[in-house]
Every structure is written in C-alpha cells, then in structure tokens.
Design a protein around this motif. Structure first.
Motif, mmCIF file in Angstrom:
data_model
loop_
_atom_site.group_PDB
_atom_site.id
_atom_site.type_symbol
_atom_site.label_atom_id
_atom_site.label_comp_id
_atom_site.label_asym_id
_atom_site.label_seq_id
_atom_site.Cartn_x
_atom_site.Cartn_y
_atom_site.Cartn_z
ATOM 1 N N LEU A 141 0.841 -1.300 0.020
ATOM 2 C CA LEU A 141 0.164 -0.063 0.038
ATOM 3 C C LEU A 141 0.972 1.300 0.070
ATOM 4 O O LEU A 141 0.412 2.368 -0.384
ATOM 5 C CB LEU A 141 -0.916 0.108 1.361
ATOM 6 N N GLY A 174 -7.648 -6.131 -0.368
ATOM 7 C CA GLY A 174 -7.549 -6.385 -1.700
ATOM 8 C C GLY A 174 -8.965 -6.883 -2.132
ATOM 9 O O GLY A 174 -9.840 -7.522 -1.353
ATOM 10 N N GLY A 176 -9.490 -8.688 -5.530
ATOM 11 C CA GLY A 176 -9.189 -9.452 -6.639
ATOM 12 C C GLY A 176 -9.292 -10.968 -6.105
ATOM 13 O O GLY A 176 -9.339 -11.082 -4.926
ATOM 14 N N ALA A 257 -2.884 -8.103 -0.158
ATOM 15 C CA ALA A 257 -3.158 -8.681 -1.601
ATOM 16 C C ALA A 257 -3.702 -7.917 -2.658
ATOM 17 O O ALA A 257 -4.860 -8.306 -3.316
ATOM 18 C CB ALA A 257 -4.085 -10.287 -1.390
HETATM 19 P P1 NDP Z 1 -6.020 -7.821 -9.143
HETATM 20 O O1 NDP Z 1 -5.174 -6.859 -9.882
HETATM 21 O O2 NDP Z 1 -6.976 -8.752 -9.908
HETATM 22 O O3 NDP Z 1 -6.578 -7.069 -7.991
HETATM 23 C C1 NDP Z 1 -6.027 -6.462 -7.128
HETATM 24 C C2 NDP Z 1 -7.041 -5.882 -6.021
HETATM 25 O O4 NDP Z 1 -6.256 -5.000 -4.945
HETATM 26 C C3 NDP Z 1 -7.886 -5.054 -6.789
HETATM 27 O O5 NDP Z 1 -9.494 -5.327 -6.033
HETATM 28 C C4 NDP Z 1 -7.765 -3.708 -6.337
HETATM 29 O O6 NDP Z 1 -8.655 -2.791 -6.061
HETATM 30 C C5 NDP Z 1 -6.971 -3.854 -4.991
HETATM 31 N N1 NDP Z 1 -6.131 -2.702 -4.887
HETATM 32 C C6 NDP Z 1 -5.087 -2.284 -5.684
HETATM 33 N N2 NDP Z 1 -4.475 -1.531 -5.146
HETATM 34 C C7 NDP Z 1 -5.004 -1.224 -4.119
HETATM 35 C C8 NDP Z 1 -4.588 -0.204 -2.708
HETATM 36 N N3 NDP Z 1 -3.640 0.717 -3.041
HETATM 37 N N4 NDP Z 1 -5.475 -0.208 -1.825
HETATM 38 C C9 NDP Z 1 -6.529 -1.303 -1.839
HETATM 39 N N5 NDP Z 1 -6.777 -2.098 -2.570
HETATM 40 C C10 NDP Z 1 -5.954 -2.071 -3.906
HETATM 41 O O7 NDP Z 1 -4.755 -8.985 -8.408
HETATM 42 P P2 NDP Z 1 -4.866 -10.315 -8.071
HETATM 43 O O8 NDP Z 1 -3.312 -10.670 -7.263
HETATM 44 O O9 NDP Z 1 -6.191 -10.620 -7.187
HETATM 45 O O10 NDP Z 1 -4.970 -11.303 -9.194
HETATM 46 C C11 NDP Z 1 -4.058 -11.000 -10.466
HETATM 47 C C12 NDP Z 1 -4.470 -11.868 -11.644
HETATM 48 O O11 NDP Z 1 -4.433 -13.226 -11.024
HETATM 49 C C13 NDP Z 1 -5.915 -11.997 -11.711
HETATM 50 O O12 NDP Z 1 -6.075 -11.909 -13.209
HETATM 51 C C14 NDP Z 1 -6.465 -12.904 -11.144
HETATM 52 O O13 NDP Z 1 -7.634 -13.176 -11.649
HETATM 53 C C15 NDP Z 1 -5.372 -13.960 -11.192
HETATM 54 N N6 NDP Z 1 -5.701 -14.842 -10.000
HETATM 55 C C16 NDP Z 1 -6.285 -16.299 -10.288
HETATM 56 C C17 NDP Z 1 -6.493 -16.912 -9.257
HETATM 57 C C18 NDP Z 1 -7.029 -18.281 -9.446
HETATM 58 O O14 NDP Z 1 -7.867 -18.510 -10.699
HETATM 59 N N7 NDP Z 1 -7.261 -19.055 -8.853
HETATM 60 C C19 NDP Z 1 -5.899 -16.856 -7.955
HETATM 61 C C20 NDP Z 1 -5.149 -15.515 -7.960
HETATM 62 C C21 NDP Z 1 -5.085 -14.786 -8.893
HETATM 63 P P3 NDP Z 1 -10.009 -2.490 -7.239
HETATM 64 O O15 NDP Z 1 -10.706 -3.429 -7.518
HETATM 65 O O16 NDP Z 1 -10.744 -1.239 -6.567
HETATM 66 O O17 NDP Z 1 -8.963 -1.902 -8.411
#
Ligand code: NDP
Length: 329
Positions: A141, A174, A176, A257
């Motif tokens: 963060l 997070g 995602g 995360a």
């Molecule tokens: P993502 O980029 O998908 O999600 C990041 C999350 O963090 C979002 O919700 C974002 O918010 C939030 N975020 C980012 N910056 C901040 C901040 N400064 N403060 C608070 N919240 C923040 O990353 P992931 O690591 O979750 O996933 C990456 C990729 O890997 C994706 O394509 C995902 O689908 C894939 N993946 C697949 C899995 C599986 O299939 N089992 C498991 C894990 C990952 P906001 O939504 O508001 O932008």
C-alpha cells in the motif's frame, strides 16, 4: 535495439567507452535472479558442467528473504527461515561450481547469439543462453507503518505466513482473486478474517466471491481503506477509513493482496509477455519466444507463486538450457 545502439554508442563515444571495463566475459549460461528458481537452475546447470554465472540482482535471495519462517518447502521438517533457505540454496549451487555474484543486470540485448548483458552499467557478458529468474514483487500500500511491521505482522503471502496466525484475527486487503483466495485460506486457520475492499464490490471471479460470502468467519468491509497499521513491536490493529469515518479493527496479522508486478521490464523488447507482464513460455517448458532464452519462477507464473513451484521451474529451465546448448555444439 536499445542496448545494441547503446553499446554501439559505448563503443564509439570515448566518454561512454570508459563505462565498460575490459573485454566481454563469456559464459554458456547466464542466470538472472537469485530466488529459488534462479538457484535451482544454477544447481542443475552447474551439475551439468555448464559453469553458470548467476547475478543476484537488487534483492539477493528474492522474495523469501522478506519472510520469516518457511514451513512448506519439502525437506525442512522443522521449517527454516527464508534467508537461511536461500543461503542453503546458494551454497548448494556453489558446491557444484556455479558462480553467484552481486550485481544487477542493467541492460540486455537478445537480438542475436551470443546474447549480451551489461552488469551494473560497467561490465559486458556474452552468454550462449540466458535463464530469466527475476521473480515478481508484491505490491504494497505504501504506508510507513506497513514498512515498519513487515515481518512482524505484515505479510504479502498467506500461504507462507498464515499458519502463524492460527486462532487469531487477521485482515486481508484487496478485492481480486488473490485477496479472496488468501481470505478463504486464512479463514480455515484464523478466528476471524476482515477483508478490506476499497470499492463497494469485489473484482474477484464469481466463484471466489461466492466462496468468500459463504465463509462465516470472513467479514467483508466494503468501501474501506487502510490509514495506518498500529501496534508496538508487532501488529495489534489497523485504522481504516470508511467514507470519512475512522474504523479501528483489532488484528494480529495484516495481509496485503493487491497484486504482484513481474520483474520482466528488462526483457519486454524481445520476450513475449501477457497483459500483466508475466513472461510467456511454451506450454510445459521454460522456453520463451527467443531460442536460447528461458524463464522460470514468479516472473512467468501468475498462478502458483510458491517457492517450491519456482524451484521446480528453475530445474526445467536448466534442463532446457542444457539441451539447447548441446544442440548448438
Ligand atoms: P488484481 O489486480 O486482480 O486485484 C487487485 C485488487 O487489489 C483489486 O481489488 C484492487 O482494487 C485492489 N487494490 C489495488 N491497489 C490497492 C490499494 N492501493 N488499496 C486497496 N486495494 C487495492 O490482482 P490479484 O493478485 O488478485 O490477481 C491477479 C491476476 O491473477 C488476476 O487476473 C486474477 O484473476 C488471477 N488470479 C487467479 C487465481 C485463480 O484463478 N485461482 C488466484 C489468484 C489470482 P480495485 O478492484 O478497486 O482496483
């Protein structure tokens, strides 16, 4: 061709010429990166008599050096700290003749073989093959309190550190798939998990959202952001902002995360990556789109991101490099 031109300039410009010291050093295998993937590649390549040279990069030992105890790497029944495990891997690679060096590869030219790499802007290496093991960096963060508690309650890996919070309260930031997955993993170990989401919805896949919603000990805090992590020596809580109101939660662990950044920027001129920057490899192998350049570990793995999977892919990269080199001889 940036490097090629730069190197051309270095060769032609008397002032810049001073930057490169001595003749190019030649190697059969250049390994870039010093996490479990890089060192495993070094062990295998050294045992195949390829005398690999490994450059450790900005964070010698990689992401594991920022974790405390590693308990899920096979072969350490009592667990091991991340830094000790990396020292063990390094010693094992050196035992067979790998050379592990301090230094950062600042530029590469993968347009022709031998490939060219510049170390710290001053030394030129020519390599018959290159193994990219530069890893990924967890995004944080950016709070100073987060920095203060890294390793004392703040973590970016639930699978690595979740066990230490058995029966306790933790938070995951997070929205995602990673955050959803980490929250459900932690819910199986912890008393309570707060999922801190900045928007009013989760970005995770539908199946993961349903799983999170079904899990009784996860409380989703929509429209909350983290202002500060608090505690004396270790994490004791966090102050959140909910549309202008302060909300304090009591927690022992704070898991970030919010995504990872693969360290592939140096190579993207030549090497294909996906939309997120992860290096693409030919299915089931470590081969990139450039013959003789291989990738392993977190820089090409957006899914598993574990030390053991990185080590496994490092092994594949060394075996692929060995085959490539013998096919050229
Ligand atoms: P993502 O980029 O998908 O999600 C990041 C999350 O963090 C979002 O919700 C974002 O918010 C939030 N975020 C980012 N910056 C901040 C901040 N400064 N403060 C608070 N919240 C923040 O990353 P992931 O690591 O979750 O996933 C990456 C990729 O890997 C994706 O394509 C995902 O689908 C894939 N993946 C697949 C899995 C599986 O299939 N089992 C498991 C894990 C990952 P906001 O939504 O508001 O932008």
């Amino acid at each position: 061709m940036a490097l090629f031109q730069t190197m051309g300039n270095i060769a032609n410009d008397p002032q810049e010429k001073k930057q490169i010291k001595g003749d190019a050093e030649k190697t059969k295998v250049l390994i870039i990166g010093s996490g479990p993937a890089g060192y495993t590649a070094a062990i295998y390549a050294a045992r195949a008599n390829l005398s690999p040279i490994l450059y450790q990069g900005l964070e010698p030992g990689g992401q594991l050096t920022t974790t405390t105890e590693v308990e899920n790497f096979p072969g350490y029944p009592q667990g091991v700290t991340g830094p000790v495990m990396m020292e063990d891997l390094k010693a094992q690679a050196e035992r067979f003749g790998a050379e592990s060096r301090w230094g950062i590869i600042s530029e590469v030219d993968l347009s022709n073989r031998p490939f060219k790499a510049i170390v710290d802007g001053t030394k030129l290496i020519e390599a018959e093959s290159i193994i990219i093991a530069t890893g990924a960096t967890a995004k944080y963060l950016g709070l100073s309190s987060e920095e203060k508690f890294k390793g004392s309650g703040v973590s970016a890996c639930a699978t690595c550190d979740g066990f230490f919070y058995k029966g306790k309260n933790v938070a995951v930031v997070g929205g995602g798939d990673t955050a959803a997955e980490e929250a459900t993993y932690l819910a199986g170990l912890c008393n309570k998990v707060y999922l801190i989401v900045r928007k009013n919805y989760l970005r995770a896949s539908k199946a993961m959202i349903e799983k999170v919603e079904r899990t009784k000990n996860i409380e989703i805090l929509y429209e909350h952001t983290t202002k500060e992590i608090i505690g004396s020596k270790v994490v004791g809580g966090a102050i959140l902002d909910n549309n202008g109101k302060d909300v304090t939660i009591e927690i022992d662990g704070f898991f970030v995360a919010i995504g990872h950044t693969p360290q592939s920027q140096l190579f993207t001129k030549w090497i294909d990556t996906d939309n997120e920057g992860y290096i693409k490899t030919l299915s089931g192998t470590s081969k990139t789109n450039v013959d003789g350049v291989f990738a392993c570990g977190d820089v090409m793995d957006s899914t598993y991101k574990q030390a053991i999977t990185a080590a496994g892919s490092g092994c594949k990269a060394a075996l692929d490099a060995e085959k490539f080199i013998s096919s050229q001889e």
